[in-house]
Scaffold this active site. Structure first.
Site, PDB file in Angstrom:
ATOM      1  N   ASN A   1       7.033 -26.907 -39.377  1.00 44.03           N
ATOM      2  CA  ASN A   1       7.548 -25.543 -39.497  1.00 44.03           C
ATOM      3  C   ASN A   1       7.063 -24.992 -40.843  1.00 44.03           C
ATOM      4  O   ASN A   1       7.581 -25.374 -41.891  1.00 44.03           O
ATOM      5  CB  ASN A   1       9.089 -25.582 -39.436  1.00 44.03           C
ATOM      6  CG  ASN A   1       9.700 -24.222 -39.706  1.00 44.03           C
ATOM      7  OD1 ASN A   1       9.023 -23.206 -39.725  1.00 44.03           O
ATOM      8  ND2 ASN A   1      11.020 -24.207 -39.915  1.00 44.03           N
ATOM      9  N   TRP A   2       6.062 -24.128 -40.776  1.00 41.53           N
ATOM     10  CA  TRP A   2       5.457 -23.632 -42.027  1.00 41.53           C
ATOM     11  C   TRP A   2       6.240 -22.475 -42.645  1.00 41.53           C
ATOM     12  O   TRP A   2       5.867 -21.978 -43.711  1.00 41.53           O
ATOM     13  CB  TRP A   2       3.990 -23.221 -41.775  1.00 41.53           C
ATOM     14  CG  TRP A   2       3.084 -24.398 -41.568  1.00 41.53           C
ATOM     15  CD1 TRP A   2       3.390 -25.722 -41.798  1.00 41.53           C
ATOM     16  CD2 TRP A   2       1.727 -24.386 -41.103  1.00 41.53           C
ATOM     17  NE1 TRP A   2       2.305 -26.518 -41.501  1.00 41.53           N
ATOM     18  CE2 TRP A   2       1.272 -25.726 -41.073  1.00 41.53           C
ATOM     19  CE3 TRP A   2       0.852 -23.372 -40.706  1.00 41.53           C
ATOM     20  CZ2 TRP A   2      -0.016 -26.071 -40.671  1.00 41.53           C
ATOM     21  CZ3 TRP A   2      -0.432 -23.725 -40.296  1.00 41.53           C
ATOM     22  CH2 TRP A   2      -0.859 -25.049 -40.282  1.00 41.53           C
ATOM     23  N   LYS A   3       7.281 -22.038 -41.962  1.00 43.30           N
ATOM     24  CA  LYS A   3       8.160 -20.978 -42.503  1.00 43.30           C
ATOM     25  C   LYS A   3       7.315 -19.810 -43.023  1.00 43.30           C
ATOM     26  O   LYS A   3       6.282 -19.489 -42.458  1.00 43.30           O
ATOM     27  CB  LYS A   3       9.081 -21.563 -43.580  1.00 43.30           C
ATOM     28  CG  LYS A   3       9.838 -22.796 -43.076  1.00 43.30           C
ATOM     29  CD  LYS A   3      10.941 -23.241 -43.987  1.00 43.30           C
ATOM     30  CE  LYS A   3      11.596 -24.486 -43.396  1.00 43.30           C
ATOM     31  NZ  LYS A   3      12.793 -24.907 -44.097  1.00 43.30           N
TER      32      LYS A   3
ATOM     33  N   GLY B   1      15.268 -28.576 -47.157  1.00 47.55           N
ATOM     34  CA  GLY B   1      14.628 -28.092 -48.383  1.00 47.55           C
ATOM     35  C   GLY B   1      15.342 -28.521 -49.647  1.00 47.55           C
ATOM     36  O   GLY B   1      15.091 -27.988 -50.721  1.00 47.55           O
TER      37      GLY B   1
ATOM     38  N   GLU C   1      17.892 -21.074 -41.148  1.00 44.07           N
ATOM     39  CA  GLU C   1      17.568 -19.927 -42.006  1.00 44.07           C
ATOM     40  C   GLU C   1      17.750 -18.620 -41.245  1.00 44.07           C
ATOM     41  O   GLU C   1      18.116 -17.594 -41.820  1.00 44.07           O
ATOM     42  CB  GLU C   1      16.145 -20.086 -42.562  1.00 44.07           C
ATOM     43  CG  GLU C   1      16.127 -21.152 -43.664  1.00 44.07           C
ATOM     44  CD  GLU C   1      14.874 -22.004 -43.713  1.00 44.07           C
ATOM     45  OE1 GLU C   1      13.830 -21.583 -43.210  1.00 44.07           O
ATOM     46  OE2 GLU C   1      14.964 -23.120 -44.271  1.00 44.07           O
TER      47      GLU C   1
ATOM     48  N   SER D   1      14.324 -32.424 -45.127  1.00 41.49           N
ATOM     49  CA  SER D   1      13.737 -33.240 -46.200  1.00 41.49           C
ATOM     50  C   SER D   1      12.998 -34.482 -45.699  1.00 41.49           C
ATOM     51  O   SER D   1      13.019 -35.530 -46.334  1.00 41.49           O
ATOM     52  CB  SER D   1      14.809 -33.624 -47.231  1.00 41.49           C
ATOM     53  OG  SER D   1      15.295 -32.463 -47.885  1.00 41.49           O
TER      54      SER D   1
HETATM   55  P1  PGA Z   1      12.383 -29.238 -44.947  1.00 45.54           P
HETATM   56  O1  PGA Z   1      12.675 -28.146 -43.789  1.00 45.54           O
HETATM   57  O2  PGA Z   1      11.594 -30.344 -44.306  1.00 45.54           O
HETATM   58  O3  PGA Z   1      11.628 -28.496 -46.000  1.00 45.54           O
HETATM   59  O4  PGA Z   1      13.723 -29.742 -45.405  1.00 45.54           O
HETATM   60  C1  PGA Z   1      12.959 -28.528 -42.472  1.00 45.54           C
HETATM   61  C2  PGA Z   1      13.178 -27.312 -41.608  1.00 45.54           C
HETATM   62  O5  PGA Z   1      13.792 -26.341 -42.076  1.00 45.54           O
HETATM   63  O6  PGA Z   1      12.755 -27.260 -40.452  1.00 45.54           O
END
Ligand code: PGA
Length: 254
Positions: free
Chosen positions: A8-10, A180, A100, A218
């Site tokens: 997931n590159w957000k 995150g 999010e 994470s």
């Molecule tokens: P992260 O995000 O690996 O940076 O904790 C995971 C996600 O939100 O899908």
């Protein structure tokens, strides 16, 4: 079962940066340095969908998805993106219910429910993200929250063809406090939550316990192998550590 490794590159990467990373992933798949029993998924930002889909086009067991969409074919929905547009860009999956979007963008349970049915009815695969906040966990509400998130989105799907549900649905369990933050959930937390999710997926009107359940929050190259070894963990959804192709590929080999 083939493990699913999803990126997931957000809201990261320009189009050319996304293309470059996708090409690096494609090259690794072509050189067979990704185990064949892995399914890879990449969820880039909307504007990068065409270049990422193009770069990964010939790669077996690799899927591209959008991080969001609006559940209407077209119309006066300023700023929104439809599934026909996403399909045209080369993607076939969507993320729904990411924490999010629930917590920063205020997506409601009813919108998530509507999006889930709409995407499945329009031949898209759905990765439904669920997870509790730290406060909810500390208040002993883990089961109640996961149950509510799963039930509202999935229990109304009993009338959809079983074949659709069997091939086009995944769950990502992502404890919000682990996203995150560098705080990966401990083995016992993951085992407990994934067993609970499998159990909650046995609705009175439909048994969805066959649906793959991924862990997210994470995940890094250093903890991926251990997470993947845990019961009921069918794959990983990775944010930060998926941005560099090499980290993502290392996780895919874990
Ligand atoms: P992260 O995000 O690996 O940076 O904790 C995971 C996600 O939100 O899908």
């Amino acid at each position: 079962m083939s493990k699913i490794i999803a990126a997931n590159w957000k809201m990261h990467k320009t189009r050319s940066e996304a293309e470059q990373t996708a090409k690096e992933i494609a090259a690794a798949i072509r050189s067979a340095s990704v185990p064949q029993d892995r399914t890879l998924m990449v969820f880039p930002a909307f504007l990068s969908l065409p270049v990422v889909a193009q770069a990964l086009k010939e790669c077996p067991k690799t899927f591209v998805g959008a991080q969001n969409f609006y559940p209407k074919d077209q119309g006066a929905f300023t700023g929104e993106v439809s599934l026909p547009m996403i399909k045209d860009a080369g993607a076939s999956w969507v993320l729904i219910g990411h924490s999010e979007r629930r917590h920063i963008l205020g997506e409601s349970l009813s919108l998530i429910c509507e999006k889930t049915r709409y995407a499945l009815e329009h031949d898209f695969g759905v990765m439904l993200c669920i997870g509790e906040t730290l406060v909810e966990r500390e208040e002993g509400k883990l089961k109640a929250i996961l149950s509510e998130q799963l039930k509202t989105a999935l229990a109304p799907l009993a009338d959809l063809p079983k074949a659709t549900l069997a091939t086009s649905l995944m769950i990502a369990y992502e404890p919000v406090w682990a996203i995150g933050t560098g705080k990966v959930a401990g083995d016992s937390d993951v085992l407990e939550a994934h067993a609970l999710v499998k159990d909650l997926l046995r609705f009175p009107n439909i048994d969805l316990s066959f649906v793959p359940v991924l862990y997210g929050g994470s995940v890094k190259p250093g903890n991926a192998k251990q997470l993947l070894s845990l019961a009921n963990v069918d794959g990983l959804l990775i944010g930060g550590a998926s941005l560099e192709a090499e980290n993502f590929l290392q996780i895919s080999r874990a």
